[in-house]
Design an enzyme around this catalytic site. Structure first.
Site, PDB file in Angstrom:
ATOM      1  N   CYS A  95       3.344  61.593 112.264  1.00 43.52           N
ATOM      2  CA  CYS A  95       4.492  62.468 112.021  1.00 43.52           C
ATOM      3  C   CYS A  95       4.202  63.941 112.290  1.00 43.52           C
ATOM      4  CB  CYS A  95       5.027  62.275 110.602  1.00 43.52           C
ATOM      5  SG  CYS A  95       3.893  62.765 109.288  1.00 43.52           S
ATOM      6  N   HIS A 143       4.914  63.632 104.561  1.00 43.80           N
ATOM      7  CA  HIS A 143       5.653  63.278 105.775  1.00 43.80           C
ATOM      8  C   HIS A 143       6.501  64.455 106.235  1.00 43.80           C
ATOM      9  CE1 HIS A 143       7.215  60.413 108.661  1.00 43.80           C
ATOM     10  NE2 HIS A 143       8.464  60.700 108.320  1.00 43.80           N
ATOM     11  N   HIS A 186      11.467  61.561 113.647  1.00 45.60           N
ATOM     12  CA  HIS A 186      10.135  61.547 113.041  1.00 45.60           C
ATOM     13  C   HIS A 186       9.364  60.336 113.526  1.00 45.60           C
ATOM     14  CE1 HIS A 186      11.146  58.423 109.857  1.00 45.60           C
ATOM     15  NE2 HIS A 186      12.310  58.683 110.405  1.00 45.60           N
TER      16      HIS A 186
END
Length: 193
Positions: free
Chosen positions: A81, A133, A145
């Site tokens: 990510c 994240h 993402h």
């Protein structure tokens, strides 16, 4: 993935040529040559045409869709990510970000969820007290993402999972759009140690 990139590039060029031909035929000065590309990416990404102001952003996301997740990965063979957001900022905005989600968060000015703009970063604390994240907001509550389960994808901030773990949005301050080479090198050296 090369085929996907080629098709995206050809579609984009074709859309621009068709738009240009229509502009020449109609000779209307108010015609937008990027309009067809915006409509195309709007349909693919599921966001309103009015939200697709940065065609380069949407083309980048489209080219990476489906790339598998790989922790520490930084290529189309696999990416995580924070490297996805790093690559996007490097290629679309010509701006350097940190190498992990917590470092990226330290570089941004927080933005309320209802004030997010395409290109802003969105951060999550998934089963943790720290940020785990990051994604890139693309408009209409959607973000791109690298998901650990499905690779690079588009998700909705209103989905129960993402709503539960959403932490904050962030935008790079205008005066901090680019880090110096020394800071990036020091950060990379610390990461390797």
């Amino acid at each position: 993935m090369k085929t996907k990139e080629f098709i995206a590039s050809m579609l984009f060029i074709g859309l621009c040529l068709v738009s240009q031909a229509q502009t020449n035929r109609n000779s209307k000065p108010e015609s937008d040559p990027d309009n067809l590309a915006k409509e195309y990416f709007s349909q693919i990404m599921g966001v309103a045409v009015s939200a697709t102001t940065n065609t380069k952003l949407y083309q980048f996301v489209y080219e990476w869709l489906g790339t598998p997740y790989r922790l520490g990965g930084d290529s189309k063979r696999g990416i995580d990510c924070s490297k996805f957001s790093y690559e996007l900022y490097d290629k679309v905005f010509n701006t350097s970000l940190g190498y992990n989600s917590r470092n990226q968060y330290s570089q941004v000015k927080t933005v309320e969820k209802n004030e997010l703009k395409a290109g802003d970063l969105v951060f999550f604390k998934i089963r943790s007290k720290s940020i785990t994240h990051v994604g890139v907001y693309i408009g209409d509550n959607k973000f791109a993402h690298a998901s650990s389960s499905k690779g690079v994808m588009i998700s909705n901030l209103d989905e129960p999972y993402w709503r539960r773990y959403y932490y904050n949005g962030g935008r790079l301050p205008e005066d901090n759009r680019s880090l110096t080479a020394e800071i990036l090198k020091a950060e990379k050296d610390n990461k390797l140690n």
